[in-house]
Design a protein around this motif. Structure first.
Motif, short mmCIF file in Angstrom:
data_model
loop_
_atom_site.label_atom_id
_atom_site.label_comp_id
_atom_site.label_asym_id
_atom_site.label_seq_id
_atom_site.Cartn_x
_atom_site.Cartn_y
_atom_site.Cartn_z
N LEU A 5 0.59 -1.30 -0.09
CA LEU A 5 -0.25 -0.51 -0.52
C LEU A 5 1.11 1.79 -0.39
O LEU A 5 1.48 1.15 0.38
N PHE A 6 0.89 2.05 -0.57
CA PHE A 6 1.48 3.37 -1.33
C PHE A 6 0.92 4.33 -1.02
O PHE A 6 -0.31 5.05 -1.36
N GLN A 7 0.94 5.19 0.35
CA GLN A 7 0.41 6.56 1.25
C GLN A 7 0.82 7.67 0.17
O GLN A 7 2.05 7.87 1.60
N LEU A 8 0.57 8.21 -0.38
CA LEU A 8 1.57 8.95 -1.03
C LEU A 8 0.75 10.64 -1.09
O LEU A 8 -0.38 11.24 -1.00
N ALA A 9 1.61 11.39 -1.13
CA ALA A 9 1.45 13.08 -1.66
C ALA A 9 0.48 12.91 -2.62
O ALA A 9 2.14 13.47 -3.75
N GLY A 10 -0.65 13.70 -3.26
CA GLY A 10 -0.52 14.04 -4.85
C GLY A 10 -0.28 15.35 -4.87
O GLY A 10 -0.47 16.44 -4.42
N ARG A 11 -0.77 15.85 -6.68
CA ARG A 11 -1.31 16.69 -6.96
C ARG A 11 -2.05 17.32 -7.74
O ARG A 11 -1.66 16.41 -8.90
N ASP A 12 -2.80 18.55 -7.34
CA ASP A 12 -4.43 17.87 -7.72
C ASP A 12 -4.00 18.51 -9.39
O ASP A 12 -3.35 19.42 -9.55
N GLN A 24 8.08 5.50 -11.09
CA GLN A 24 8.69 5.24 -9.66
C GLN A 24 8.58 4.35 -8.23
O GLN A 24 9.70 3.07 -8.33
N THR A 25 7.55 4.02 -7.87
CA THR A 25 7.48 3.76 -6.86
C THR A 25 6.85 2.23 -7.65
O THR A 25 7.04 1.10 -6.72
N ILE A 26 6.78 1.76 -8.38
CA ILE A 26 6.07 0.80 -8.70
C ILE A 26 7.34 0.11 -9.29
O ILE A 26 7.29 -1.33 -8.86
N ALA A 27 8.48 0.67 -9.60
CA ALA A 27 9.81 -0.31 -10.33
C ALA A 27 10.48 -0.70 -8.75
O ALA A 27 12.03 -1.71 -8.97
N SER A 28 10.67 0.34 -7.77
CA SER A 28 10.37 -0.37 -6.22
C SER A 28 10.16 -1.21 -5.78
O SER A 28 10.43 -1.67 -4.53
N CYS A 29 8.71 -1.78 -6.05
CA CYS A 29 8.49 -2.88 -4.99
C CYS A 29 9.19 -4.02 -5.27
O CYS A 29 9.90 -4.49 -5.51
N ALA A 30 9.17 -4.76 -3.79
CA ALA A 30 8.98 -6.02 -3.93
C ALA A 30 9.26 -7.14 -4.84
O ALA A 30 8.14 -7.04 -5.16
N ALA A 31 10.46 -7.77 -4.97
CA ALA A 31 10.61 -8.90 -5.88
C ALA A 31 9.27 -9.81 -5.98
O ALA A 31 9.17 -10.69 -7.17
#
Length: 271
Positions: A5-12, A24-31
């Motif tokens: 679960l990726f709790q992020l701050a976005g920009r509207d 970037q977050t997807i690329a850093s996910c666990a294998a």
């Protein structure tokens, strides 16, 4: 099933920024992860009257295609949201994207007052199987209505995923609702919320969480950006339903047309 679960701050209204962070977050996910989940409208942020037509994209648009490529590269499924443009009609949509493409599309059925002049509500609930688990999607305000989760339960859901954009002072409302929806349907429910400040002075409440089929809170975040990782034991769904089964014992079934699709999707059309 291992979920992140990726709790992020976005920009509207800033799709390039949000998309880049998502990739970037997807690329850093666990294998060994199976499912990654992002907040409501994570690709573009929330729309306004002046921005909705600009930021809305079709499902074959560049942002969704980029997420599909990233999911394929990491061999993982991704739940991500956007403002969908379907031939000039706009929806608040969440997608379950697998390495093979879009496995499930859900258009928010219960709109928050501020978005009712901007997007159209969806007309159905649906579930699909990913890696042996039947999954259904909800979006933010949807979780406050028991019928939404019940519809997914009727469609065989073992896991409900809620993409959230819940703001102060309503954080405790969604925490309570998530616990109830998991317990009363005897399934896993997880919610990923946004954090930080948005437009119009909104402050997003965080509190992303995972609840098991007994209504027990397994993990919960604070109010800062974070990543939660958890492996779901799906045997607990059967254990929760072994002695009594709410779906089987209830006496008021939901109305609506049910459809079965060759790809494994099940749908309940709203009456």
């Amino acid at each position: 099933m291992k979920v992140e679960l990726f709790q992020l701050a976005g920009r509207d209204g800033d799709t390039p920024y949000n998309l880049e962070r998502t990739l970037q977050t997807i690329a850093s996910c666990a294998a060994d992860s199976d499912l990654l989940v992002f907040p409501e409208t994570g690709l573009c942020g929330f729309p306004s009257a002046s921005s909705v037509a600009r930021i809305a994209e079709p499902l074959d648009g560049p942002s969704v295609q980029a997420v599909q490529r990233a999911a394929r590269e990491r061999d993982v499924a991704v739940v991500v949201g956007l403002i969908e443009n379907d031939a000039g009609t706009f929806y608040n949509t969440s997608l379950l994207i697998t390495p093979e493409g879009i496995a499930l599309r859900y258009r928010k059925t219960h709109l928050w007052p501020d978005e009712r002049s901007l997007v159209v509500p969806g007309d159905r609930h649906a579930t699909v199987v990913w890696r042996g688990v039947r999954i259904g999607l909800l979006i933010c305000y949807d979780i406050e209505f028991p019928e939404n989760a019940r519809a997914l339960g009727e469609l065989g859901a073992e896991l409900i995923v809620v993409c959230n954009g819940n703001m102060d002072p309503y954080g405790p409302v969604h925490r309570t609702a998530l616990l109830a929806r998991a317990q009363e349907n005897q399934l896993y429910a997880l919610m990923v919320n946004r954090v930080g400040a948005g437009d119009d002075g909104l402050v997003f409440a965080g509190g992303s969480a995972v609840v098991d089929p007994f209504g027990q809170l397994l993990c919960e975040s604070g109010r800062d950006e974070c990543r939660l990782s958890l492996t779901l034991d799906l045997a607990r769904v059967g254990a929760a339903r072994s002695y009594y089964h709410y779906l089987a014992d209830r006496r008021l079934p939901l109305q609506g047309e049910r459809r079965e699709h060759a790809d494994g999707r099940r749908e309940l059309l709203l009456p």
